[in-house]
Write an enzyme that holds these catalytic residues in place. Sequence first.
Site, PDB file in Angstrom:
ATOM      1  N   GLY A 103      -8.777   3.808  10.419  1.00  0.00           N
ATOM      2  CA  GLY A 103      -9.381   2.535  10.018  1.00  0.00           C
ATOM      3  C   GLY A 103      -9.185   2.163   8.566  1.00  0.00           C
ATOM      4  CB  THR A 104      -7.265   3.710   5.793  1.00  0.00           C
ATOM      5  OG1 THR A 104      -7.753   5.020   6.043  1.00  0.00           O
ATOM      6  CG2 THR A 104      -7.133   3.514   4.291  1.00  0.00           C
ATOM      7  N   GLY A 105      -6.625   0.871   6.795  1.00  0.00           N
ATOM      8  CA  GLY A 105      -6.030  -0.436   6.518  1.00  0.00           C
ATOM      9  C   GLY A 105      -6.939  -1.590   6.880  1.00  0.00           C
ATOM     10  CB  CYS A 106      -9.132  -2.199   9.812  1.00  0.00           C
ATOM     11  SG  CYS A 106      -7.936  -1.960  11.138  1.00  0.00           S
TER      12      CYS A 106
ATOM     13  CB  THR B 277      -7.459   8.481   6.834  1.00  0.00           C
ATOM     14  OG1 THR B 277      -6.364   8.926   7.663  1.00  0.00           O
ATOM     15  CG2 THR B 277      -7.698   9.494   5.729  1.00  0.00           C
TER      16      THR B 277
ATOM     17  CE  LYS C  48      -2.011  -1.438   3.738  1.00  0.00           C
ATOM     18  NZ  LYS C  48      -2.910  -1.706   4.885  1.00  0.00           N
TER      19      LYS C  48
END
Length: 278
Positions: free
Chosen positions: A222-225, A220, A188
């Site tokens: 919580g983006t990865g989860c 932003t 990412k």
Amino acid sequence: MAVPPRVPRSSPDGSTPVRVLTVAGSDSGGGAGIQADLKTMLALGAHGMSVITAVTAQNSLGVQGAWELPAEAVRAQFRSVADDIGVQAVKTGMLATAELVETVAAQLADLSAPVVVDPVGVSKHGDPLLATEALDAVRTKLLPTATVATPNLDEVAQLTGVRVESEDDQRRAAGAVLAHGPRWALIKGGHLPGGDAVDLLADGTEEHWLRAPRHRNRHTHGTGCTLAAAIATYLAGGYEVPAAVTAAKEYVTGAIAAGFPLGAGIGPVDHGWLSERT
């Protein structure tokens, strides 16, 4: 911006949605972790189930405390769901300790369903969520179970030592992550400079460069989860990996664009943005 699809129901009569399991920590502020995963699964048409590995005291300002659950409790939750309800995809997030990494990896080793490993190392605010001594277990036990591994740039550096500062470095990073055994690596690039947020999906043979406009929104959390949970949901719905990752990136891009202020710090992405568009 493309509107990602919801996954079809899994039973022939359309009565039962696809079943996706998240194995992760609880975020008391509701923006990341188990809470973000379940919201994502629901938004995309899946039935979300959970194995809680840790409880955090967390809000828009950071993580004020974290307490991992006993390995026995994590194992029991997993078996309770898998042996009765069954799972069509699994997503892992915060695992906290080497013992929990090894416990979860052992459960995943015999599972036929696809697995998305988000090797969570630190929170959005820089708070550590994985013990340093657990990194080797992630490399040797957890990553080999992954259909897709989804590290961000800090996690790539933690796991492989590769420092990503350009798109060319993303290719090196993908190779370094794939060397630990996942079928696919999604590197990412959201923290790289540039007008677009560029991710690289690779399996050692194929490469897919995924680009999305960068939204100037600081909210932003919580983006990865959210991205990893969306990938798992699409895999549960029968999508091949490149299609699942592409659709998931469309979903998280819309969620980032709609992120909203909450508390005094960084607010969450908006998991419900799809319903607001219809």
